[in-house]
Write an enzyme that holds these catalytic residues in place. Sequence first.
Site, PDB file in Angstrom:
ATOM      1  N   SER A 113       0.809  -1.225   0.000  1.00  0.00           N
ATOM      2  CA  SER A 113       0.000   0.000   0.000  1.00  0.00           C
ATOM      3  C   SER A 113       0.843   1.277   0.000  1.00  0.00           C
ATOM      4  O   SER A 113       1.646   1.494  -0.880  1.00  0.00           O
ATOM      5  CB  SER A 113      -0.964  -0.042   1.179  1.00  0.00           C
ATOM      6  OG  SER A 113      -1.848   1.042   1.123  1.00  0.00           O
ATOM      7  N   HIS A 114       0.711   2.066   1.060  1.00  0.00           N
ATOM      8  CA  HIS A 114       1.364   3.367   1.140  1.00  0.00           C
ATOM      9  C   HIS A 114       2.770   3.270   1.742  1.00  0.00           C
ATOM     10  O   HIS A 114       3.418   4.291   1.932  1.00  0.00           O
ATOM     11  CB  HIS A 114       0.502   4.281   2.005  1.00  0.00           C
ATOM     12  CG  HIS A 114       0.145   3.617   3.297  1.00  0.00           C
ATOM     13  ND1 HIS A 114      -0.802   2.616   3.364  1.00  0.00           N
ATOM     14  CD2 HIS A 114       0.637   3.753   4.531  1.00  0.00           C
ATOM     15  CE1 HIS A 114      -0.887   2.179   4.600  1.00  0.00           C
ATOM     16  NE2 HIS A 114      -0.016   2.854   5.342  1.00  0.00           N
ATOM     17  N   ASP A 277      -2.223   6.742  -3.348  1.00  0.00           N
ATOM     18  CA  ASP A 277      -1.101   6.033  -2.723  1.00  0.00           C
ATOM     19  C   ASP A 277      -0.545   4.927  -3.615  1.00  0.00           C
ATOM     20  O   ASP A 277      -0.950   4.779  -4.769  1.00  0.00           O
ATOM     21  CB  ASP A 277      -1.520   5.462  -1.360  1.00  0.00           C
ATOM     22  CG  ASP A 277      -2.436   4.260  -1.505  1.00  0.00           C
ATOM     23  OD1 ASP A 277      -3.185   4.204  -2.491  1.00  0.00           O
ATOM     24  OD2 ASP A 277      -2.394   3.364  -0.628  1.00  0.00           O
ATOM     25  N   ASP A 279      -0.882   1.681  -4.071  1.00  0.00           N
ATOM     26  CA  ASP A 279      -1.741   0.747  -4.806  1.00  0.00           C
ATOM     27  C   ASP A 279      -3.069   1.366  -5.237  1.00  0.00           C
ATOM     28  O   ASP A 279      -3.957   0.660  -5.720  1.00  0.00           O
ATOM     29  CB  ASP A 279      -1.992  -0.508  -3.956  1.00  0.00           C
ATOM     30  CG  ASP A 279      -2.735  -0.196  -2.666  1.00  0.00           C
ATOM     31  OD1 ASP A 279      -2.569   0.913  -2.131  1.00  0.00           O
ATOM     32  OD2 ASP A 279      -3.493  -1.062  -2.197  1.00  0.00           O
ATOM     33  N   ASP A 281      -5.621   2.948  -3.600  1.00  0.00           N
ATOM     34  CA  ASP A 281      -6.902   2.915  -2.890  1.00  0.00           C
ATOM     35  C   ASP A 281      -7.110   4.109  -1.963  1.00  0.00           C
ATOM     36  O   ASP A 281      -8.206   4.299  -1.446  1.00  0.00           O
ATOM     37  CB  ASP A 281      -7.107   1.585  -2.138  1.00  0.00           C
ATOM     38  CG  ASP A 281      -6.003   1.282  -1.158  1.00  0.00           C
ATOM     39  OD1 ASP A 281      -5.036   2.073  -1.074  1.00  0.00           O
ATOM     40  OD2 ASP A 281      -6.085   0.241  -0.484  1.00  0.00           O
ATOM     41  N   ARG A 282      -6.066   4.917  -1.761  1.00  0.00           N
ATOM     42  CA  ARG A 282      -6.248   6.106  -0.917  1.00  0.00           C
ATOM     43  C   ARG A 282      -6.200   7.361  -1.768  1.00  0.00           C
ATOM     44  O   ARG A 282      -5.684   7.338  -2.880  1.00  0.00           O
ATOM     45  CB  ARG A 282      -5.136   6.193   0.122  1.00  0.00           C
ATOM     46  CG  ARG A 282      -5.125   5.050   1.091  1.00  0.00           C
ATOM     47  CD  ARG A 282      -4.052   5.294   2.121  1.00  0.00           C
ATOM     48  NE  ARG A 282      -4.038   4.222   3.106  1.00  0.00           N
ATOM     49  CZ  ARG A 282      -3.505   4.326   4.306  1.00  0.00           C
ATOM     50  NH1 ARG A 282      -2.917   5.449   4.673  1.00  0.00           N
ATOM     51  NH2 ARG A 282      -3.520   3.319   5.151  1.00  0.00           N
ATOM     52  N   LYS A 376     -11.498   0.300  -0.978  1.00  0.00           N
ATOM     53  CA  LYS A 376     -11.511   1.748  -1.095  1.00  0.00           C
ATOM     54  C   LYS A 376     -10.898   2.120  -2.438  1.00  0.00           C
ATOM     55  O   LYS A 376     -10.184   1.311  -3.046  1.00  0.00           O
ATOM     56  CB  LYS A 376     -10.804   2.400   0.075  1.00  0.00           C
ATOM     57  CG  LYS A 376      -9.399   1.973   0.287  1.00  0.00           C
ATOM     58  CD  LYS A 376      -8.934   2.454   1.659  1.00  0.00           C
ATOM     59  CE  LYS A 376      -7.619   1.816   2.011  1.00  0.00           C
ATOM     60  NZ  LYS A 376      -7.513   1.411   3.397  1.00  0.00           N
TER      61      LYS A 376
HETATM   62  C1  G1P Z   1      -3.882   1.762   8.331  1.00  0.00           C
HETATM   63  C2  G1P Z   1      -5.028   2.750   8.427  1.00  0.00           C
HETATM   64  C3  G1P Z   1      -6.334   2.046   8.239  1.00  0.00           C
HETATM   65  C4  G1P Z   1      -6.328   1.269   6.939  1.00  0.00           C
HETATM   66  C5  G1P Z   1      -5.103   0.364   6.881  1.00  0.00           C
HETATM   67  C6  G1P Z   1      -4.975  -0.322   5.533  1.00  0.00           C
HETATM   68  O1  G1P Z   1      -3.995   0.804   9.354  1.00  0.00           O
HETATM   69  O2  G1P Z   1      -5.033   3.428   9.648  1.00  0.00           O
HETATM   70  O3  G1P Z   1      -7.376   2.994   8.244  1.00  0.00           O
HETATM   71  O4  G1P Z   1      -7.481   0.495   6.827  1.00  0.00           O
HETATM   72  O5  G1P Z   1      -3.923   1.112   7.099  1.00  0.00           O
HETATM   73  O6  G1P Z   1      -4.813   0.592   4.487  1.00  0.00           O
HETATM   74  P1  G1P Z   1      -3.227   0.888  10.767  1.00  0.00           P
HETATM   75  O7  G1P Z   1      -1.771   1.005  10.467  1.00  0.00           O
HETATM   76  O8  G1P Z   1      -3.757   2.095  11.440  1.00  0.00           O
HETATM   77  O9  G1P Z   1      -3.632  -0.384  11.434  1.00  0.00           O
HETATM   78 ZN    ZN Z   2      -3.283   1.564  -0.310  1.00  0.00          ZN
END
Ligand code: G1P
Ligand code: ZN
Length: 540
Positions: A113-114, A277, A279, A281-282, A376
């Site tokens: 992801s990010h 981000d 992938d 989704d954000r 998302k």
């Molecule tokens: C984080 C974000 C959460 C999201 C997740 C996956 O998780 O806070 O909202 O669903 O990434 O993208 P966290 O690191 O807080 O558990």
């Molecule tokens: Zn992501």
Amino acid sequence: MDIFAVPTKGFSDQKFGTSGLRKKTSVFQQEHYLENAVQSIFDCLQGFEGKTLIIGGDGRYYNNQAIQTIIKMAIANQFGHIIVGQNGLLSTPAVSHLIQKREAFGALILTASHNPGGKEGDFGIKYNISTGAPAPSDLGNAFSKRCTEIDRYWMVKVQDVDLSQQTELTIGSTLIEIIDPVSDYSAYMQKIFDFKAIQRLFKKGFKITFDAMNAVTGPYAKHILEELLGADEGSVIHGTPLPDFGGLHPEPNLVYAKDLVDLAYSEKSPDVCAASDGDGDRYMILGKSFFVNPADSLAILAEYMEQIPFYKGRFYGAARSMPTAAALDAVCQKSKKDCYQTPTGWKFFGSLLENQKISLCGEESFGAGSFHVMEKDGLWAILFWLNILAITEKTPEQITKELWQKYGRIYTRTYTYHTESDKDVPHLIDSLSAKLPQLSNTQVSDFKIIKASLFNYTDPVTNQSTTNQGIIILLSDEARIFVRMSGTSSSGASLKVYLSQKSKKNNADPAIFLAPLEKATQELLQIQKYLGNKVDISVT
Ligand code: G1P
Ligand code: ZN
């Protein structure tokens, strides 16, 4: 073609969390590590022989090598049809859409992801089920368990597949299809939003800068924004997916998309600055010198939902994750729709979306989505905003200020404290949890605690309950502290503290407005005492 078993020893550190399995890239590169995880996933699934598996990722380092391995394992495990995005790319929401469109059995998505990518960065794998949604907790737990006890995986010895061309080929009895990652998704977006109205907006000279952060959304955004909607060429920046994301941290927020934020706050600001981000989704959205926080953005999407062609008459209700500030609740209340508060993680929205309890959902971490896919969706959220701006002919600042005017403003800030120790954060949370019963009616700094409780959740559709999802502390003056441990750290542990407070005053600086609440939080949580000095703090 010979299908053979390769012995493996099982890996006790392979834990599938809210977003699949995430580790340092070097951990994933250990011998048998990826294979162990993939076979464990397959071993927990039933009846996929002859069916379709989708594979794609966000293009980070190790993406394509992992895909080649997975293709071979999927052939060995007897999938009948494998669909892979060209050059190994597929955004998470595009995968979710494709699963439904191609009636796939499931999908493997390669992403962290990010989180930063590259040799020194992170890598990850997650499995999505046939609805397009991420694997639910019980399946994820089954994957983790299997990872530790598995002793072999299935493999075939065949040549690597050329991922650079859109093509079809058959290996053994498996059909492999390399597809354009963008076209199905962009066709779907055209069904959802009023592209003609957005095209007219751009024709009138509207300007956008979209920062793809050298990650997967570049090709999607270039095609949709520049080619289909008529945004100026060059509106998409950092538009080529790079293995290390060009050294960027592909997380669209005020900290990591700083250059974009600086542009939005400069004389040269376009009408909208947006980012997505790793992938896809954000999302983040800013107007000229104006940042729309994710909780307000979610409320605004709800406010305008019925005006978007695809959602007309289909606004059933909405949900937010508990850490997300409650702006959405007021909009739902006004339009007499149910509003649900779920634990962190997209999977908790799945049953609500599938059963038409909600049409819209989102999290404070810059994620929003609807029933259009079971993930998302960053670009979708940005297109939603463009559709709103096109029909209202207002700016993001005007739209957001109207929301505050109507419902009051909720100031919000999130603090993340990362430590390399994995014991200190649970210790802090356990100690605080033990104190909760005595906290009600006590004074902390300028605030009185009204109620302090653990957040336990029961899914309204499945009745499944999930306990210990954080600590909610409600205080006087419509203030709230929410505390939880991050579930996505690839090492150590992170404490997340979410502050929010509602006010009629709508022009204060959030940092200044929330300073007294922050002081109360420090007093209550004693973060330094528990986490020591070796903490990395970030604020969003
Ligand atoms: C984080 C974000 C959460 C999201 C997740 C996956 O998780 O806070 O909202 O669903 O990434 O993208 P966290 O690191 O807080 O558990
Ligand atoms: Zn992501």
